[in-house]
Design an enzyme around this catalytic site. Sequence first.
Site, short mmCIF file in Angstrom:
data_model
loop_
_atom_site.label_atom_id
_atom_site.label_comp_id
_atom_site.label_asym_id
_atom_site.label_seq_id
_atom_site.Cartn_x
_atom_site.Cartn_y
_atom_site.Cartn_z
N GLU A 60 16.76 0.59 18.09
CA GLU A 60 17.81 -0.24 18.70
C GLU A 60 17.48 -0.32 20.18
O GLU A 60 17.78 0.61 20.93
CB GLU A 60 19.19 0.40 18.49
CG GLU A 60 19.60 0.56 17.02
CD GLU A 60 19.99 -0.74 16.36
OE1 GLU A 60 20.11 -1.76 17.06
OE2 GLU A 60 20.14 -0.75 15.13
N CYS A 116 23.84 -2.94 26.37
CA CYS A 116 22.59 -3.49 25.81
C CYS A 116 22.72 -4.96 25.43
O CYS A 116 21.77 -5.71 25.49
CB CYS A 116 22.15 -2.67 24.62
SG CYS A 116 23.40 -2.57 23.34
#
Length: 474
Positions: free
Chosen positions: A220, A254
């Site tokens: 991720e 993010c």
Amino acid sequence: MTAHVLVNNQFVLSGVLAKQRAAFLQDGPPDLKQRKADLAHLKSAVLARRAAIEAAVSSDFGNRSAYETRIMELIPLIQTINYLRRNLRKWMRPERRRNSLHFIPASSYVMYQPLGVVGIISPWNYPFSLALMPLATAIAAGNRVMLKPSEHTPATSALMKDMLGKLFPEDQVSVTCGGPETGSVFASLPFDHLVFTGSTAVGTSVLKNAAENLVPVTLELGGKSPAILGHDADFERAAVSIAYGKLANAGQTCIAPDFVLVPRDKATTFAEHYKTAVQALYPEGAASRNYTSIINARHQTRLRDLLADARKKGATIVPLGPETPAGNDTGKASPVLMLNVTMDMAVMKDEIFGPILPLVTYDSIDEAIKLVNRHDRPLALYYFGNDGEDRRKVLARTTSGNVTINDTLMHYVQNDLPFGGVGASGMGAYHGPEGFRNMSHAKGVFEQSRWNLGGFLRPPFRRVTDIAIRYLLW
Ligand code: NAD
């Protein structure tokens, strides 16, 4: 860190992994009741420590409002746990599959089996939820977990270690604190699966280490997530949504919109709406109590350097709210809008991870798509507008981990959607049924019946073999 400590770390971590694996083999996969109970205990433990979690995260950042931690970390985590508990029965059930024609009436099915021990390496930006959401998913899938949280959030990491240590025996869940050296040793362990959330650079090294043991990895990662405003976007609403997505956690998200692509003739309109939106969200600018600090001095300097580089190359920097003095001791960085941006600026090359919003103009939707495709595949993409044709084009011609249309961030909290990156923004996904499957082994099982056509395909070959072959080649 000395070689001695490294060897010691390796020794201790290998020991924990061996213990977890032995316990997994000894006890077998946990049943539905056990998994649901573990998740319920996790949920109660988190809720019982709400105030302590909010305080720990805030002290790690310097300042983060309890509301932000509640909304951005605790709600998604609790909702994930509820979602996992609600769906587990269905996901754990063997999944019937069709048989190849000549094997009817035998049966085929897929059983989702726990992998064993899952390693999780987590980042500092949402230090609690980005450690515990993969952990909850791994537990739901029946695995044991070794977690290594970030060294940059020591209070939150210590709290998680204490909480999980009280909840689970070490042979089920263990937490190891430490920095890059410990991370590197951790990533070299022969896990059954490794989930890494963090930067693309470290993710590359994690993948290399895991490859040594053929450990399957979920990465991720980050990247530059663009927000495209279509010509018919509602610019006022879009500005509010982009300001929220950009400035939550002071841009240290993010999936924050990294930069905006705006039709050339709408640039001024958008800039005005963005100023108003930021002002409404944070009337005192960075000094607002609800505005989060930048995690540490290294990142504060990095953001200042991004501004200096852009200024030198001709960008116009529009401060939004009172400027924070250089070297301020609250670690806050003021929100800014950046105009006259060019692609040679560092701000358009690396992930910003802070409250700077570069505005890039475009003349046609094809040009905007080209601009997106010049960068690595992003983790998220945002599109604002209702023009069906342009929207279809953007969806079809860009490849990003996820997309939210007419808002920012919100795909992340749709529990039933897979979440993950593609290319440089990551591989594999968690959330949704995909998360459960990602941390399970999909074992295909074929159960032969007493009688089937396949028997005719073995010697001695007879006339019926030819008939069966003719039928199967048809
Ligand atoms: P980072 O890569 O610096 O660190 C992440 C974790 O890796 C930390 O626990 C760290 O100790 C560990 N680590 C450091 N060096 C290591 C090594 N050599 N081997 C193994 N582990 C090592 O990332 P960060 O600064 O904590 O987080 C910010 C980055 O994470 C941003 O790029 C952001 O976009 C990304 N991110 C992605 C997601 C997502 O869900 N895709 C979520 C949050 C953050």
